[in-house]
Scaffold this motif. Structure first.
Motif, PDB file in Angstrom:
ATOM      1  N   MET A 189       0.862  -1.186   0.000  1.00  0.00           N
ATOM      2  CA  MET A 189       0.000   0.000   0.000  1.00  0.00           C
ATOM      3  C   MET A 189       0.897   1.234   0.000  1.00  0.00           C
ATOM      4  N   VAL A 190       0.836   1.998  -1.100  1.00  0.00           N
ATOM      5  CA  VAL A 190       1.683   3.179  -1.273  1.00  0.00           C
ATOM      6  C   VAL A 190       0.865   4.417  -0.921  1.00  0.00           C
ATOM      7  N   HIS A 191       1.292   5.133   0.114  1.00  0.00           N
ATOM      8  CA  HIS A 191       0.615   6.349   0.562  1.00  0.00           C
ATOM      9  C   HIS A 191       1.350   7.556  -0.032  1.00  0.00           C
ATOM     10  N   VAL A 192       0.679   8.266  -0.918  1.00  0.00           N
ATOM     11  CA  VAL A 192       1.305   9.366  -1.644  1.00  0.00           C
ATOM     12  C   VAL A 192       1.319  10.630  -0.788  1.00  0.00           C
ATOM     13  N   VAL A 193       2.461  11.302  -0.777  1.00  0.00           N
ATOM     14  CA  VAL A 193       2.613  12.595  -0.091  1.00  0.00           C
ATOM     15  C   VAL A 193       3.161  13.591  -1.109  1.00  0.00           C
ATOM     16  N   VAL A 194       2.357  14.644  -1.395  1.00  0.00           N
ATOM     17  CA  VAL A 194       2.797  15.674  -2.335  1.00  0.00           C
ATOM     18  C   VAL A 194       3.798  16.571  -1.618  1.00  0.00           C
ATOM     19  N   GLU A 195       4.998  16.673  -2.174  1.00  0.00           N
ATOM     20  CA  GLU A 195       6.074  17.418  -1.524  1.00  0.00           C
ATOM     21  C   GLU A 195       6.111  18.859  -2.012  1.00  0.00           C
ATOM     22  N   THR A 196       6.123  19.780  -1.079  1.00  0.00           N
ATOM     23  CA  THR A 196       6.225  21.205  -1.401  1.00  0.00           C
ATOM     24  C   THR A 196       7.667  21.530  -1.780  1.00  0.00           C
ATOM     25  N   PRO A 197       7.880  22.187  -2.904  1.00  0.00           N
ATOM     26  CA  PRO A 197       9.249  22.506  -3.325  1.00  0.00           C
ATOM     27  C   PRO A 197       9.905  23.511  -2.374  1.00  0.00           C
ATOM     28  N   VAL A 198      11.187  23.364  -2.166  1.00  0.00           N
ATOM     29  CA  VAL A 198      11.938  24.241  -1.264  1.00  0.00           C
ATOM     30  C   VAL A 198      13.160  24.807  -1.990  1.00  0.00           C
ATOM     31  N   LYS A 199      13.772  25.874  -1.389  1.00  0.00           N
ATOM     32  CA  LYS A 199      14.968  26.528  -1.911  1.00  0.00           C
ATOM     33  C   LYS A 199      14.794  26.942  -3.377  1.00  0.00           C
ATOM     34  N   LEU A 200      13.697  27.637  -3.625  1.00  0.00           N
ATOM     35  CA  LEU A 200      13.383  28.073  -4.991  1.00  0.00           C
ATOM     36  C   LEU A 200      14.215  29.294  -5.387  1.00  0.00           C
ATOM     37  N   THR A 201      14.536  29.379  -6.663  1.00  0.00           N
ATOM     38  CA  THR A 201      15.209  30.571  -7.195  1.00  0.00           C
ATOM     39  C   THR A 201      14.163  31.655  -7.413  1.00  0.00           C
ATOM     40  N   GLU A 202      14.618  32.874  -7.672  1.00  0.00           N
ATOM     41  CA  GLU A 202      13.690  33.983  -7.903  1.00  0.00           C
ATOM     42  C   GLU A 202      12.851  33.729  -9.150  1.00  0.00           C
ATOM     43  N   LYS A 203      13.464  33.143 -10.155  1.00  0.00           N
ATOM     44  CA  LYS A 203      12.718  32.847 -11.369  1.00  0.00           C
ATOM     45  C   LYS A 203      11.615  31.829 -11.101  1.00  0.00           C
ATOM     46  N   GLN A 204      11.928  30.806 -10.300  1.00  0.00           N
ATOM     47  CA  GLN A 204      10.942  29.776  -9.965  1.00  0.00           C
ATOM     48  C   GLN A 204       9.803  30.368  -9.138  1.00  0.00           C
ATOM     49  N   LYS A 205      10.157  31.270  -8.238  1.00  0.00           N
ATOM     50  CA  LYS A 205       9.128  31.919  -7.427  1.00  0.00           C
ATOM     51  C   LYS A 205       8.208  32.767  -8.300  1.00  0.00           C
ATOM     52  N   ASP A 206       8.807  33.480  -9.271  1.00  0.00           N
ATOM     53  CA  ASP A 206       7.983  34.306 -10.169  1.00  0.00           C
ATOM     54  C   ASP A 206       7.033  33.432 -10.978  1.00  0.00           C
ATOM     55  N   LEU A 207       7.522  32.297 -11.421  1.00  0.00           N
ATOM     56  CA  LEU A 207       6.669  31.393 -12.189  1.00  0.00           C
ATOM     57  C   LEU A 207       5.504  30.876 -11.336  1.00  0.00           C
ATOM     58  N   LEU A 208       5.775  30.607 -10.059  1.00  0.00           N
ATOM     59  CA  LEU A 208       4.710  30.137  -9.168  1.00  0.00           C
ATOM     60  C   LEU A 208       3.703  31.242  -8.894  1.00  0.00           C
ATOM     61  N   ARG A 209       4.184  32.484  -8.746  1.00  0.00           N
ATOM     62  CA  ARG A 209       3.252  33.597  -8.534  1.00  0.00           C
ATOM     63  C   ARG A 209       2.366  33.790  -9.764  1.00  0.00           C
ATOM     64  N   GLU A 210       2.973  33.646 -10.913  1.00  0.00           N
ATOM     65  CA  GLU A 210       2.198  33.760 -12.152  1.00  0.00           C
ATOM     66  C   GLU A 210       1.155  32.646 -12.247  1.00  0.00           C
ATOM     67  N   PHE A 211       1.576  31.450 -11.837  1.00  0.00           N
ATOM     68  CA  PHE A 211       0.637  30.319 -11.844  1.00  0.00           C
ATOM     69  C   PHE A 211      -0.498  30.561 -10.854  1.00  0.00           C
ATOM     70  N   GLU A 212      -0.171  31.086  -9.687  1.00  0.00           N
ATOM     71  CA  GLU A 212      -1.184  31.339  -8.665  1.00  0.00           C
ATOM     72  C   GLU A 212      -2.191  32.374  -9.158  1.00  0.00           C
ATOM     73  N   THR A 213      -1.665  33.418  -9.818  1.00  0.00           N
ATOM     74  CA  THR A 213      -2.550  34.466 -10.331  1.00  0.00           C
ATOM     75  C   THR A 213      -3.484  33.904 -11.405  1.00  0.00           C
ATOM     76  N   SER A 214      -2.964  33.012 -12.217  1.00  0.00           N
ATOM     77  CA  SER A 214      -3.770  32.462 -13.306  1.00  0.00           C
ATOM     78  C   SER A 214      -4.884  31.552 -12.811  1.00  0.00           C
ATOM     79  N   THR A 215      -4.735  30.990 -11.621  1.00  0.00           N
ATOM     80  CA  THR A 215      -5.765  30.072 -11.113  1.00  0.00           C
ATOM     81  C   THR A 215      -6.750  30.745 -10.173  1.00  0.00           C
ATOM     82  N   GLN A 216      -6.420  31.969  -9.707  1.00  0.00           N
ATOM     83  CA  GLN A 216      -7.313  32.639  -8.772  1.00  0.00           C
ATOM     84  C   GLN A 216      -8.624  33.060  -9.407  1.00  0.00           C
ATOM     85  N   ALA A 217      -8.597  33.290 -10.709  1.00  0.00           N
ATOM     86  CA  ALA A 217      -9.816  33.727 -11.396  1.00  0.00           C
ATOM     87  C   ALA A 217     -10.922  32.694 -11.286  1.00  0.00           C
ATOM     88  N   ASP A 218     -10.566  31.455 -11.217  1.00  0.00           N
ATOM     89  CA  ASP A 218     -11.572  30.388 -11.094  1.00  0.00           C
ATOM     90  C   ASP A 218     -11.050  29.364 -10.074  1.00  0.00           C
TER      91      ASP A 218
END
Length: 373
Positions: free
Chosen positions: A324-353
């Motif tokens: 029995m495999v119990h899946v755990v979604v891992e939150t990414p750590v030690k992100l670069t500024e570019k990676q953080k910007d991409l995540l903010r852009e992704f967050e903004t794109s999903t907030q509309a709906d």
């Protein structure tokens, strides 16, 4: 002088009652009316004597036959005036309750043999060895028969003698008031023998402490708490008694990855945020190596996937368990500024709906709102 009651009536049994029925009835009456249990009741003592007299007559085949033919007149002389003639109360009471106090009227109780003690050995086994089986060696301290005196406890060329306390019977009679019981002799501990010239090796014990190396086969599928019996590998008996057994008790070592539950294995498997969202294929560890497993898109933390047959085949079952495999979604750590910007852009794109992209969050927020309202 009062007329005596019928002995069968006294014991409450029929005239065709068996010897066992007579003994059982007397035992019950003796316990009920014994003077020690009824110190302020003279009537109880009379009933006790009456029951004892009836038992003495009916437990003896010849006396019973005479009583059945002639009644009290046929046994009057042998009964005794007060009901305490013949063999005496101590012997009769000892016969009835001998099984409770460790023996009844028996002369040849000496030279008792005692079985050796069983031993327990706690063995830690890895999960892999428990699943597949293994063979290992253990070293245990045991009491073994002394090789110098062959277990007699006496110096070679001499023999034990009869115990002076019990006369070789192994038991002594203890009497207090109306009670008379037999107990194991405190000096020879029931053996009926004494060692005057002890063996120089075991000092009269008949056994010596030794370390013994044994090979133990661990069958495949054993689990926590299972016992493996090694017959005759316990401590040596006394006076030639049989050797005890050794019980190896299995304890599973904690595993770095798996937890066992019967035949099933459980493990946590971290997956990346993108794999959980988009789906993909991952490698999962098993006891037989790695296995590939597909992760469907939109998988959430806590989801459980089953890999059939990848568990353990329990000792007393015919089929393998599952992994029995119990899946755990891992939150990414030690992100670069570019990676953080991409995540903010992704967050903004999903907030509309957000309700569409985060249905569990929307449902939870609605519950919170209902709670405060």
């Amino acid at each position: 002088m009062a007329t005596k009651r019928d002995y069968y009536e006294v014991l409450g049994v029929n005239k065709d009652a068996s010897a066992e029925e007579i003994k059982k009835s007397y035992r019950k009456l003796a316990m009920k009316h014994h003077p020690d249990r009824n110190p302020d009741n003279p009537k109880a003592e009379e009933l006790f004597k009456e029951a004892k007299e009836a038992y003495e007559m009916l437990s003896d085949d010849q006396k019973r036959a005479a009583y059945d033919q002639y009644g009290h007149a046929g046994v009057e002389q042998g009964a005794g005036a007060g009901g305490f003639g013949g063999a005496g109360f101590g012997d009769a009471f000892g016969d009835i309750f001998g099984d409770i106090f460790g023996g009844g009227r028996s002369g040849g109780q000496g030279n008792k043999v005692f079985r050796g003690a069983d031993l327990r050995y706690n063995m830690e086994v890895s999960l892999e060895d428990a699943a597949k089986g293994t063979e290992t060696k253990i070293r245990i301290p045991v009491q073994s028969t002394c090789e110098t005196c062959n277990g007699s406890g006496a110096r070679p060329g001499t023999q034990p003698v009869s115990c002076t306390t019990c006369g070789g019977h192994g038991q002594v009679r203890m009497q207090q008031g109306f009670f008379s019981v037999q107990q194991t002799c405190p000096k020879c501990h029931g053996s009926g023998k004494m060692v005057k010239d002890p063996c120089p090796t075991c000092h009269g014990a008949g056994r010596t402490k030794q370390n013994k190396t044994l090979s133990v086969k661990i069958p495949a599928g054993v689990d926590e708490g299972d016992r493996i019996r090694l017959s005759g590998e316990g401590e040596a008996g006394v006076n030639g008694g049989p050797t005890g057994d050794l019980y190896v008790v299995i304890h599973l070592k904690e595993h770095a990855i798996f937890q066992r539950e019967g035949g099933n294995l459980h493990c946590e498997m971290p997956i990346s945020f993108s794999t959980a969202a988009l789906g993909g294929e991952i490698e999962v560890p098993t006891l037989d190596g790695s296995a590939k497993m597909k992760i469907p898109a939109e998988t959430q933390t806590g989801a459980v996937f089953r890999l059939r047959g990848k568990g353990i085949k329990p000792l007393r079952q015919s089929e393998h368990g599952d992994l029995m495999v119990h899946v755990v979604v891992e939150t990414p750590v030690k992100l670069t500024e570019k990676q953080k910007d991409l995540l903010r852009e992704f967050e903004t794109s999903t907030q509309a709906d957000s309700g569409k992209h985060s249905p569990r969050n929307k449902s939870w927020m609605n519950k919170v709102k209902d709670f405060f309202d």
